[in-house]
Design an enzyme around this catalytic site. Structure first.
Site, PDB file in Angstrom:
ATOM      1  N   ALA A  24       0.994  -7.195 -12.327  1.00  0.00           N
ATOM      2  CA  ALA A  24      -0.252  -6.389 -12.458  1.00  0.00           C
ATOM      3  C   ALA A  24      -0.014  -4.864 -12.397  1.00  0.00           C
ATOM      4  O   ALA A  24      -0.670  -3.930 -13.143  1.00  0.00           O
ATOM      5  CB  ALA A  24      -0.777  -6.326 -10.929  1.00  0.00           C
ATOM      6  N   HIS A 119       0.002 -17.354 -14.868  1.00  0.00           N
ATOM      7  CA  HIS A 119      -1.344 -17.564 -13.824  1.00  0.00           C
ATOM      8  C   HIS A 119      -2.568 -17.740 -14.660  1.00  0.00           C
ATOM      9  O   HIS A 119      -3.633 -17.632 -13.979  1.00  0.00           O
ATOM     10  CB  HIS A 119      -1.444 -16.360 -12.739  1.00  0.00           C
ATOM     11  CG  HIS A 119      -0.217 -16.506 -12.035  1.00  0.00           C
ATOM     12  ND1 HIS A 119       0.187 -15.185 -11.162  1.00  0.00           N
ATOM     13  CD2 HIS A 119       0.551 -17.151 -11.427  1.00  0.00           C
ATOM     14  CE1 HIS A 119       1.432 -15.480 -10.540  1.00  0.00           C
ATOM     15  NE2 HIS A 119       1.544 -16.768 -10.810  1.00  0.00           N
TER      16      HIS A 119
HETATM   17  P1  NAD Z   1       1.532  -6.543  -7.293  1.00  0.00           P
HETATM   18  O1  NAD Z   1       0.286  -5.837  -6.847  1.00  0.00           O
HETATM   19  O2  NAD Z   1       2.083  -7.422  -6.008  1.00  0.00           O
HETATM   20  O3  NAD Z   1       2.645  -5.550  -7.347  1.00  0.00           O
HETATM   21  C1  NAD Z   1       2.205  -4.600  -8.569  1.00  0.00           C
HETATM   22  C2  NAD Z   1       3.433  -3.476  -8.569  1.00  0.00           C
HETATM   23  O4  NAD Z   1       3.405  -2.767  -9.401  1.00  0.00           O
HETATM   24  C3  NAD Z   1       3.649  -2.773  -7.212  1.00  0.00           C
HETATM   25  O5  NAD Z   1       5.077  -3.034  -6.429  1.00  0.00           O
HETATM   26  C4  NAD Z   1       3.522  -1.447  -7.838  1.00  0.00           C
HETATM   27  O6  NAD Z   1       4.677  -0.358  -7.209  1.00  0.00           O
HETATM   28  C5  NAD Z   1       3.912  -1.486  -9.211  1.00  0.00           C
HETATM   29  N1  NAD Z   1       2.922  -0.426 -10.225  1.00  0.00           N
HETATM   30  C6  NAD Z   1       1.774  -0.140  -9.792  1.00  0.00           C
HETATM   31  N2  NAD Z   1       1.300   0.623 -11.069  1.00  0.00           N
HETATM   32  C7  NAD Z   1       2.420   0.759 -11.874  1.00  0.00           C
HETATM   33  C8  NAD Z   1       2.803   1.570 -12.978  1.00  0.00           C
HETATM   34  N3  NAD Z   1       1.680   2.016 -13.729  1.00  0.00           N
HETATM   35  N4  NAD Z   1       4.127   1.491 -13.345  1.00  0.00           N
HETATM   36  C9  NAD Z   1       5.104   0.821 -12.725  1.00  0.00           C
HETATM   37  N5  NAD Z   1       4.765  -0.051 -11.648  1.00  0.00           N
HETATM   38  C10 NAD Z   1       3.573   0.048 -11.083  1.00  0.00           C
HETATM   39  O7  NAD Z   1       1.325  -7.402  -8.409  1.00  0.00           O
HETATM   40  P2  NAD Z   1       2.038  -8.670  -8.897  1.00  0.00           P
HETATM   41  O8  NAD Z   1       3.645  -8.623  -8.546  1.00  0.00           O
HETATM   42  O9  NAD Z   1       1.875  -8.761 -10.480  1.00  0.00           O
HETATM   43  O10 NAD Z   1       1.679  -9.982  -7.964  1.00  0.00           O
HETATM   44  C11 NAD Z   1       0.184 -10.100  -7.733  1.00  0.00           C
HETATM   45  C12 NAD Z   1      -0.482 -11.084  -8.354  1.00  0.00           C
HETATM   46  O11 NAD Z   1      -1.650 -10.741  -8.608  1.00  0.00           O
HETATM   47  C13 NAD Z   1      -0.033 -11.759  -9.856  1.00  0.00           C
HETATM   48  O12 NAD Z   1      -0.042 -13.148  -9.383  1.00  0.00           O
HETATM   49  C14 NAD Z   1      -1.247 -11.620 -10.660  1.00  0.00           C
HETATM   50  O13 NAD Z   1      -1.494 -12.782 -11.327  1.00  0.00           O
HETATM   51  C15 NAD Z   1      -2.365 -11.094  -9.965  1.00  0.00           C
HETATM   52  N6  NAD Z   1      -3.090  -9.882 -10.717  1.00  0.00           N
HETATM   53  C16 NAD Z   1      -3.251  -9.633 -11.823  1.00  0.00           C
HETATM   54  C17 NAD Z   1      -3.866  -8.624 -12.307  1.00  0.00           C
HETATM   55  C18 NAD Z   1      -4.290  -8.579 -13.838  1.00  0.00           C
HETATM   56  O14 NAD Z   1      -4.236  -9.421 -14.324  1.00  0.00           O
HETATM   57  N7  NAD Z   1      -4.149  -7.136 -14.335  1.00  0.00           N
HETATM   58  C19 NAD Z   1      -4.368  -7.824 -11.481  1.00  0.00           C
HETATM   59  C20 NAD Z   1      -4.203  -7.800 -10.092  1.00  0.00           C
HETATM   60  C21 NAD Z   1      -3.490  -9.079  -9.462  1.00  0.00           C
END
Ligand code: NAD
Length: 246
Positions: A24, A119
């Site tokens: 994300a 996912h």
């Molecule tokens: P997470 O929210 O657990 O972790 C996101 C990580 O990204 C954090 O550790 C944070 O420090 C880092 N981060 C945030 N902005 C950043 C940036 N600009 N540059 C660098 N690092 C940055 O997300 P995850 O590990 O993907 O797991 C969460 C689950 O949520 C996944 O399974 C996903 O499917 C789902 N999800 C998806 C979306 C999407 O499709 N955009 C959004 C939210 C959640």
């Protein structure tokens, strides 16, 4: 070895095949909140309650209202420089592909071709009885405008469900992702807390891993290099270093 982290990242890409694993965090710059950063979705809701097969079966009306509210506007978001940089790296033969935990479809919209969506995605929904799929936007419109408790299949009228992997679903794309990562042997993690299993297990399939993430992860000690930096700026700088400006 150079002490410049971007030069080290460029060396990593030059040394052999690499696959990216994104989360994300690569999409926050596009305005989509992640789960675990401050202000992320975990502060506003319990995903288990809203995004699980149990919730869909037990309270479909509440599930679909919540899902439409969360993801109904997904088409409004645009890829950012991080997504575009990964697409450029792939087109230049520097990246074998992207395994993503994201459901937003922004890698493909940025031009990435080899994308494994662990996912699922937000492009379509599927009927829970027959094989018919329709666009998510139409399902959301049924819930929002036609005031139906849940979207119905145009062919058989059964309830439709999202094409995303919900808590409680099988992870059907995992084996394809595992093969891609094991085949390359080298993994570039971007914007993931690596706290979701089994996606985080892909780190163990790689011989060498580099992590670009704002916050520390539980897998940092296994990585050859960790950059605590923004995804967009880092990947853009990497492309600049490799002569792949957009
Ligand atoms: P997470 O929210 O657990 O972790 C996101 C990580 O990204 C954090 O550790 C944070 O420090 C880092 N981060 C945030 N902005 C950043 C940036 N600009 N540059 C660098 N690092 C940055 O997300 P995850 O590990 O993907 O797991 C969460 C689950 O949520 C996944 O399974 C996903 O499917 C789902 N999800 C998806 C979306 C999407 O499709 N955009 C959004 C939210 C959640």
């Amino acid at each position: 070895m150079s002490s410049d982290p971007i030069a080290q990242l460029a060396d990593f890409l030059a040394a052999g095949p690499v696959v990216a694993l994104t989360g994300a965090g690569i999409s926050t710059e596009s305005g989509i909140p992640d789960f675990r950063s401050p202000g992320g979705l975990y502060e506003r809701m319990d995903p288990m309650e809203y995004l699980s097969t149990a919730a869909l079966e037990r309270t479909p009306e509440k599930f679909w209202r919540g899902f439409a509210g969360l993801y109904g506007q997904a088409g409004d978001y645009a890829p950012n420089r991080g997504h575009r940089a990964l697409a450029r790296l792939e087109a230049a033969g520097r990246l074998r592909g992207v395994v993503t935990q994201n459901i937003d479809g922004l890698h493909q919209r940025a031009g990435s071709r080899q994308v494994v969506e662990l996912h699922g995605h937000l492009r379509t929904v599927r009927c829970m009885r027959c094989p018919v799929r329709t666009p998510l936007a139409e399902a959301v419109a049924q819930v929002a405008e036609a005031d139906r408790p849940w979207p119905r299949c145009p062919a058989c009228e059964a309830m439709q469900r999202p094409d995303v992997v919900l808590f409680g679903d099988m992870l059907e794309a995992f084996e394809e992702a595992r093969r891609l990562v094991a085949g390359a042997g080298r993994l570039l993690v971007v914007g993931s807390s690596l706290s979701v299993s089994p996606a985080n297990g892909l780190v163990l399939e790689a011989r060498e891993t580099v992590i670009v993430n704002r916050d520390p992860t539980d897998f940092d000690r296994l990585a050859r290099l960790c950059l605590r930096a923004g995804a967009g700026e880092t990947l853009e700088a990497l492309c600049g270093r490799l002569g792949l400006e957009g």
